[in-house]
Design a protein around this motif. Sequence first.
Motif, PDB file in Angstrom:
ATOM      1  N   TRP A   3      42.640 -13.918 -17.830  1.00 16.88           N
ATOM      2  CA  TRP A   3      42.185 -12.635 -18.179  1.00 16.88           C
ATOM      3  C   TRP A   3      43.001 -11.694 -17.769  1.00 16.88           C
ATOM      4  O   TRP A   3      43.109 -10.602 -18.582  1.00 16.88           O
ATOM      5  CB  TRP A   3      40.858 -12.647 -17.946  1.00 16.88           C
ATOM      6  N   GLU A  18      35.946  -7.597 -24.169  1.00 20.00           N
ATOM      7  CA  GLU A  18      34.845  -7.595 -22.907  1.00 20.00           C
ATOM      8  C   GLU A  18      33.512  -6.809 -23.509  1.00 20.00           C
ATOM      9  O   GLU A  18      32.414  -7.225 -23.016  1.00 20.00           O
ATOM     10  CB  GLU A  18      35.591  -6.966 -21.710  1.00 20.00           C
ATOM     11  N   VAL A  45      28.756 -15.841 -19.713  1.00 19.65           N
ATOM     12  CA  VAL A  45      30.271 -15.851 -19.539  1.00 19.65           C
ATOM     13  C   VAL A  45      30.242 -14.533 -18.314  1.00 19.65           C
ATOM     14  O   VAL A  45      29.509 -13.752 -18.565  1.00 19.65           O
ATOM     15  CB  VAL A  45      31.276 -15.924 -20.404  1.00 19.65           C
ATOM     16  N   ARG A  46      31.320 -14.863 -17.753  1.00 18.71           N
ATOM     17  CA  ARG A  46      31.688 -13.509 -16.643  1.00 18.71           C
ATOM     18  C   ARG A  46      33.072 -13.255 -16.631  1.00 18.71           C
ATOM     19  O   ARG A  46      34.067 -14.041 -16.682  1.00 18.71           O
ATOM     20  CB  ARG A  46      30.918 -13.979 -15.247  1.00 18.71           C
ATOM     21  N   PHE A  47      33.298 -11.854 -16.713  1.00 23.24           N
ATOM     22  CA  PHE A  47      34.697 -11.471 -16.493  1.00 23.24           C
ATOM     23  C   PHE A  47      34.725 -10.841 -14.906  1.00 23.24           C
ATOM     24  O   PHE A  47      34.035  -9.854 -14.771  1.00 23.24           O
ATOM     25  CB  PHE A  47      35.058 -10.434 -17.410  1.00 23.24           C
ATOM     26  N   GLU A  51      39.533 -13.241 -13.979  1.00 24.11           N
ATOM     27  CA  GLU A  51      39.326 -14.288 -14.578  1.00 24.11           C
ATOM     28  C   GLU A  51      38.297 -14.337 -15.701  1.00 24.11           C
ATOM     29  O   GLU A  51      37.042 -13.485 -15.495  1.00 24.11           O
ATOM     30  CB  GLU A  51      39.138 -15.338 -13.627  1.00 24.11           C
ATOM     31  N   LEU A  52      38.228 -14.950 -16.752  1.00 25.44           N
ATOM     32  CA  LEU A  52      37.018 -15.372 -17.564  1.00 25.44           C
ATOM     33  C   LEU A  52      36.463 -16.892 -16.966  1.00 25.44           C
ATOM     34  O   LEU A  52      37.166 -17.649 -17.171  1.00 25.44           O
ATOM     35  CB  LEU A  52      37.445 -15.515 -19.051  1.00 25.44           C
ATOM     36  N   THR A 122      39.446 -20.107 -16.684  1.00 19.69           N
ATOM     37  CA  THR A 122      39.777 -20.501 -18.256  1.00 19.69           C
ATOM     38  C   THR A 122      41.370 -19.960 -18.223  1.00 19.69           C
ATOM     39  O   THR A 122      41.911 -19.038 -17.517  1.00 19.69           O
ATOM     40  CB  THR A 122      39.126 -19.638 -19.289  1.00 19.69           C
TER      41      THR A 122
END
Length: 155
Positions: A3, A18, A45-47, A51-52, A122
Amino acid sequence: MNWADFSSAEPDLARTVEERFGAFTHHTLATLRKDGSPRTTGLEVRFLNGELWLGMMPDSLKARDLERDPRFCLQANPGEGQTLGGGDVRISGRAHEVTDPETKTRYTEEVEPPEPFHLFRTELTEVVRTSVEDDKYLVVQVWKPGEPVRTIKRT
């Protein structure tokens, strides 16, 4: 490409993506079943930290799918109503399970997921945003690693 790499290469599109994912908690993850057919399931999901991240319950079918075949597609929740505020957003890539205790501990300090859990980092292979411009044009933005965003505009 993670990401952070994508955000650095295409900051405007990354910010829009985002924001779309941040508008709702639950999104749709597509994985591949053992027989190759698609499976769609809900997911948060988390950023974080460039990173994703994909987190999921232990031994869930989607986790098993990703352990067997890491390819995925993630679609942002479209929301309610007839319009897609911010457009339709999808991310495709490969999910790699994280088993390193230190990384999982750092993640849990930020997110506090129920224990135990699967955690996947990811690798992005495509980001797509589809939107409507001026109530007239369908605009599709497509990004792939190593390429600039390609914009397609149709009436």
